[in-house]
Design a protein around this motif. Structure first.
Motif, PDB file in Angstrom:
ATOM      1  N   ASN A  64      65.758 -65.370  66.247  1.00 23.16           N
ATOM      2  CA  ASN A  64      67.616 -66.006  66.199  1.00 23.16           C
ATOM      3  C   ASN A  64      67.543 -65.392  64.573  1.00 23.16           C
ATOM      4  OD1 ASN A  64      66.950 -68.354  64.902  1.00 23.16           O
ATOM      5  ND2 ASN A  64      66.734 -69.507  66.795  1.00 23.16           N
ATOM      6  N   ALA A  65      69.140 -64.581  64.001  1.00 22.13           N
ATOM      7  CA  ALA A  65      69.325 -64.906  62.650  1.00 22.13           C
ATOM      8  C   ALA A  65      70.898 -64.838  62.696  1.00 22.13           C
ATOM      9  CB  ALA A  65      68.936 -63.370  62.686  1.00 22.13           C
ATOM     10  N   PHE A  66      70.898 -65.316  61.603  1.00 19.20           N
ATOM     11  CA  PHE A  66      71.949 -66.770  60.941  1.00 19.20           C
ATOM     12  C   PHE A  66      73.029 -66.057  59.781  1.00 19.20           C
ATOM     13  CE2 PHE A  66      69.902 -69.275  63.560  1.00 19.20           C
ATOM     14  CZ  PHE A  66      70.984 -70.664  63.948  1.00 19.20           C
ATOM     15  N   GLU A  67      73.626 -65.848  59.108  1.00 19.53           N
ATOM     16  CA  GLU A  67      73.717 -65.223  58.031  1.00 19.53           C
ATOM     17  C   GLU A  67      74.768 -66.236  57.393  1.00 19.53           C
ATOM     18  OE1 GLU A  67      77.768 -62.624  59.207  1.00 19.53           O
ATOM     19  OE2 GLU A  67      77.323 -61.422  61.083  1.00 19.53           O
ATOM     20  N   ARG A  68      75.342 -67.128  57.737  1.00 23.41           N
ATOM     21  CA  ARG A  68      75.346 -68.377  56.885  1.00 23.41           C
ATOM     22  C   ARG A  68      74.427 -69.809  57.296  1.00 23.41           C
ATOM     23  NH1 ARG A  68      81.015 -68.474  54.133  1.00 23.41           N
ATOM     24  NH2 ARG A  68      81.659 -66.545  55.037  1.00 23.41           N
ATOM     25  N   PRO A  69      74.049 -70.239  57.173  1.00 22.32           N
ATOM     26  CA  PRO A  69      72.996 -70.109  55.954  1.00 22.32           C
ATOM     27  C   PRO A  69      72.130 -68.687  56.985  1.00 22.32           C
ATOM     28  CG  PRO A  69      71.705 -71.580  57.648  1.00 22.32           C
ATOM     29  CD  PRO A  69      73.631 -71.456  57.432  1.00 22.32           C
ATOM     30  N   ALA A  70      72.104 -67.484  55.421  1.00 21.23           N
ATOM     31  CA  ALA A  70      70.942 -66.364  56.130  1.00 21.23           C
ATOM     32  C   ALA A  70      69.447 -66.890  56.334  1.00 21.23           C
ATOM     33  CB  ALA A  70      70.925 -65.322  54.828  1.00 21.23           C
ATOM     34  N   LEU A  92      83.036 -79.598  60.816  1.00 22.15           N
ATOM     35  CA  LEU A  92      82.260 -78.467  59.913  1.00 22.15           C
ATOM     36  C   LEU A  92      80.646 -78.553  61.348  1.00 22.15           C
ATOM     37  CD1 LEU A  92      80.821 -77.409  57.622  1.00 22.15           C
ATOM     38  CD2 LEU A  92      80.503 -79.390  57.105  1.00 22.15           C
ATOM     39  N   ILE A  93      80.322 -80.362  61.835  1.00 23.88           N
ATOM     40  CA  ILE A  93      79.438 -80.261  62.513  1.00 23.88           C
ATOM     41  C   ILE A  93      79.772 -79.413  63.617  1.00 23.88           C
ATOM     42  CG2 ILE A  93      78.067 -82.575  63.577  1.00 23.88           C
ATOM     43  CD1 ILE A  93      79.108 -83.904  60.991  1.00 23.88           C
ATOM     44  N   ASP A  94      80.490 -79.739  64.201  1.00 20.23           N
ATOM     45  CA  ASP A  94      80.991 -79.159  65.693  1.00 20.23           C
ATOM     46  C   ASP A  94      80.761 -77.472  65.870  1.00 20.23           C
ATOM     47  OD1 ASP A  94      82.078 -81.762  66.994  1.00 20.23           O
ATOM     48  OD2 ASP A  94      84.215 -81.725  66.737  1.00 20.23           O
ATOM     49  N   ARG A  95      81.406 -76.802  64.529  1.00 20.15           N
ATOM     50  CA  ARG A  95      80.988 -75.899  64.700  1.00 20.15           C
ATOM     51  C   ARG A  95      80.338 -75.263  64.193  1.00 20.15           C
ATOM     52  NH1 ARG A  95      82.579 -71.278  61.595  1.00 20.15           N
ATOM     53  NH2 ARG A  95      84.350 -69.984  62.127  1.00 20.15           N
ATOM     54  N   ILE A  96      79.441 -75.914  63.421  1.00 24.45           N
ATOM     55  CA  ILE A  96      77.455 -75.060  63.084  1.00 24.45           C
ATOM     56  C   ILE A  96      77.076 -76.144  64.629  1.00 24.45           C
ATOM     57  CG2 ILE A  96      76.013 -76.571  61.838  1.00 24.45           C
ATOM     58  CD1 ILE A  96      77.410 -77.206  59.641  1.00 24.45           C
ATOM     59  N   ALA A  97      77.845 -76.625  65.660  1.00 27.90           N
ATOM     60  CA  ALA A  97      76.599 -76.442  66.703  1.00 27.90           C
ATOM     61  C   ALA A  97      77.098 -75.209  67.661  1.00 27.90           C
ATOM     62  CB  ALA A  97      76.993 -78.737  66.839  1.00 27.90           C
ATOM     63  N   ALA A  98      78.670 -75.512  67.592  1.00 23.85           N
ATOM     64  CA  ALA A  98      78.682 -74.367  68.642  1.00 23.85           C
ATOM     65  C   ALA A  98      77.828 -73.107  68.413  1.00 23.85           C
ATOM     66  CB  ALA A  98      79.780 -74.207  68.659  1.00 23.85           C
ATOM     67  N   ILE A  99      77.785 -73.105  66.784  1.00 22.42           N
ATOM     68  CA  ILE A  99      76.607 -71.674  66.200  1.00 22.42           C
ATOM     69  C   ILE A  99      75.275 -71.667  66.446  1.00 22.42           C
ATOM     70  CG2 ILE A  99      76.145 -70.047  63.503  1.00 22.42           C
ATOM     71  CD1 ILE A  99      78.387 -70.754  63.277  1.00 22.42           C
ATOM     72  N   GLY A 160      74.602 -78.431  55.985  1.00 24.48           N
ATOM     73  CA  GLY A 160      75.878 -79.324  55.413  1.00 24.48           C
ATOM     74  C   GLY A 160      76.634 -79.193  53.980  1.00 24.48           C
ATOM     75  N   ASN A 161      77.638 -80.006  53.702  1.00 25.41           N
ATOM     76  CA  ASN A 161      78.667 -79.701  53.110  1.00 25.41           C
ATOM     77  C   ASN A 161      77.850 -79.807  51.823  1.00 25.41           C
ATOM     78  OD1 ASN A 161      78.889 -82.098  54.594  1.00 25.41           O
ATOM     79  ND2 ASN A 161      80.813 -82.593  52.931  1.00 25.41           N
ATOM     80  N   SER A 162      78.238 -79.342  50.542  1.00 19.79           N
ATOM     81  CA  SER A 162      77.502 -79.567  49.209  1.00 19.79           C
ATOM     82  C   SER A 162      77.140 -81.158  48.630  1.00 19.79           C
ATOM     83  CB  SER A 162      78.085 -78.538  48.416  1.00 19.79           C
ATOM     84  OG  SER A 162      77.996 -77.329  48.512  1.00 19.79           O
ATOM     85  N   GLY A 163      76.568 -81.101  48.423  1.00 18.35           N
ATOM     86  CA  GLY A 163      76.170 -82.999  48.091  1.00 18.35           C
ATOM     87  C   GLY A 163      76.200 -83.865  48.903  1.00 18.35           C
ATOM     88  N   THR A 212      68.937 -75.338  52.262  1.00 18.49           N
ATOM     89  CA  THR A 212      70.082 -73.958  52.335  1.00 18.49           C
ATOM     90  C   THR A 212      71.234 -74.358  51.381  1.00 18.49           C
ATOM     91  OG1 THR A 212      71.377 -74.791  53.986  1.00 18.49           O
ATOM     92  CG2 THR A 212      69.488 -73.415  54.382  1.00 18.49           C
ATOM     93  N   PRO A 213      71.589 -73.489  50.529  1.00 21.67           N
ATOM     94  CA  PRO A 213      72.946 -74.021  49.361  1.00 21.67           C
ATOM     95  C   PRO A 213      73.881 -74.325  50.828  1.00 21.67           C
ATOM     96  CG  PRO A 213      72.811 -71.948  48.947  1.00 21.67           C
ATOM     97  CD  PRO A 213      71.938 -71.901  50.517  1.00 21.67           C
ATOM     98  N   GLY A 214      74.706 -75.190  50.374  1.00 20.33           N
ATOM     99  CA  GLY A 214      75.680 -75.898  50.629  1.00 20.33           C
ATOM    100  C   GLY A 214      76.964 -74.994  51.526  1.00 20.33           C
ATOM    101  N   MET A 215      77.763 -75.426  52.567  1.00 21.30           N
ATOM    102  CA  MET A 215      78.593 -74.421  52.676  1.00 21.30           C
ATOM    103  C   MET A 215      80.208 -76.100  52.757  1.00 21.30           C
ATOM    104  SD  MET A 215      77.336 -73.765  56.132  1.00 21.30           S
ATOM    105  CE  MET A 215      76.810 -75.303  57.196  1.00 21.30           C
ATOM    106  N   ARG A 216      81.084 -75.270  52.162  1.00 19.09           N
ATOM    107  CA  ARG A 216      82.403 -75.420  51.571  1.00 19.09           C
ATOM    108  C   ARG A 216      83.328 -74.771  52.932  1.00 19.09           C
ATOM    109  NH1 ARG A 216      81.996 -75.536  45.866  1.00 19.09           N
ATOM    110  NH2 ARG A 216      81.197 -78.088  45.303  1.00 19.09           N
ATOM    111  N   ALA A 217      82.766 -73.317  53.428  1.00 18.63           N
ATOM    112  CA  ALA A 217      83.461 -72.824  54.076  1.00 18.63           C
ATOM    113  C   ALA A 217      82.645 -72.078  54.841  1.00 18.63           C
ATOM    114  CB  ALA A 217      84.439 -71.607  54.112  1.00 18.63           C
TER     115      ALA A 217
END
Length: 314
Positions: A64-70, A92-99, A160-163, A212-217
């Motif tokens: 597989n391959a992801f764009e964010r995180p790359a 955010l958790i739900d969206r990552i889980a769907a991806i 996950g989100n930054s911090g 991976t770098p934190g995701m705010r969006a």
């Protein structure tokens, strides 16, 4: 030629572990022409130039391959959240889980900083949804003994989100400070980006993790095919309403509203499901529009060539 795995990508260089050494590599120009970029986690072939340098010649087939995180070839996404500062939005958790479901990945939910806040609501939501969910503390070590069996022998991307404590968790698992960390910003309670690049790390227990770098969006994804696996708890209820055309608002016999009222389904999770369905519909409509537009332009070009041919015969 040798084979290896990309451990780190930074400033146009790829650090490839061949098993014998880590080569500092550039990618061949053909990747740019093909619109393809090597990713951390990729299995690649490299041409050795000597002095620890080389070229990435080809990318082996990906799982597989992801764009964010790359990243690529991920076995599971470990989503790290918190009910302390910064507080994680369940969306955010739900969206990552769907991806993750779309990409054929498992999902583990970690609720960090439980020494500051036990994240009762998030824990209830995601255990009820069927995800492996742990409450941990990178600061005190609480819960880490339960996490280790879930990541051993797998390639996991921590996201996950930054911090929220991704780098702190990697340090706690490694038993040493191998990743830089920083404090939460006081002006807005948001995290600073301390991880600026993706890096694959081999932990003492044999687990491979990518911090991976934190995701705010997150960018737009067509998550429609991942919703069924992500929201099994919601979709199981959809067929239990009294009326087939139930809008799940105030209709009598609505299984969704009944589950929300009795606490077996959180209203927030239901709203997240609806939001992602709307996003998937928008993405689908946009794709259909672009396909139709492309088809129309091809037909216009074909018509124009035909007219020129006919004019030339006159």
């Amino acid at each position: 030629m040798a084979e290896g795995r990309i451990q780190k990508a930074l400033s146009g260089f790829y650090y490839v572990d061949t098993g014998a050494e880590v080569l500092t590599c550039r990618a061949r120009g053909k990747f740019r022409k093909e619109g393809l970029s090597p990713l951390v986690g990729d299995r690649v072939t490299v041409r050795e130039l000597g002095n620890g340098e080389g070229f990435v010649e080809s990318i082996l087939p990906r799982k597989n391959a992801f764009e964010r995180p790359a990243v690529a070839n991920i076995d599971q996404l470990v989503v790290i959240g918190s009910a302390a500062i910064p507080k994680t939005d369940p969306f955010l958790i739900d969206r990552i889980a769907a991806i993750a479901a779309l990409k054929g990945c498992e999902v583990v939910v970690l609720l960090n900083k439980c020494d500051l806040d036990p994240a009762e609501e998030l824990y209830r939501i995601y255990t009820a949804a069927g995800f492996p969910t742990l409450r941990i503390s990178a600061e005190t070590g609480e819960g880490l003994e339960k996490l280790i069996p879930l990541i051993t022998g797998k390639l996991s991307a921590f996201t996950g989100n930054s911090g929220v404590g991704k780098s702190s968790l990697v340090n706690a698992l490694a038993g040493e400070n191998i990743m830089e960390t920083s404090a939460i910003r006081e002006d807005d309670d948001r995290g600073r980006h301390t991880t600026t690049h993706r890096q694959l790390l081999l932990l003492p227990n044999g687990a491979m993790v990518i911090d991976t770098p934190g995701m705010r969006a997150l960018g737009m994804w067509d998550v429609s095919t991942g919703l069924g696996e992500t929201f099994t708890d919601v979709e199981a209820l959809l067929g239990q309403c009294r009326f087939r055309d139930c809008r799940h608002e105030s209709e009598p016999g609505c299984a969704i509203q009944a589950a929300i009222e009795n606490g077996t389904l959180s209203r927030e999770r239901w709203e997240n499901y609806q939001s992602l369905k709307r996003e998937a519909k928008y993405s689908e409509d946009q794709s259909a529009y672009l396909r139709e537009k492309q088809k129309r332009y091809k037909n216009i070009a074909k018509w124009s060539r035909q007219r020129k041919f006919e004019d030339g015969k006159r």
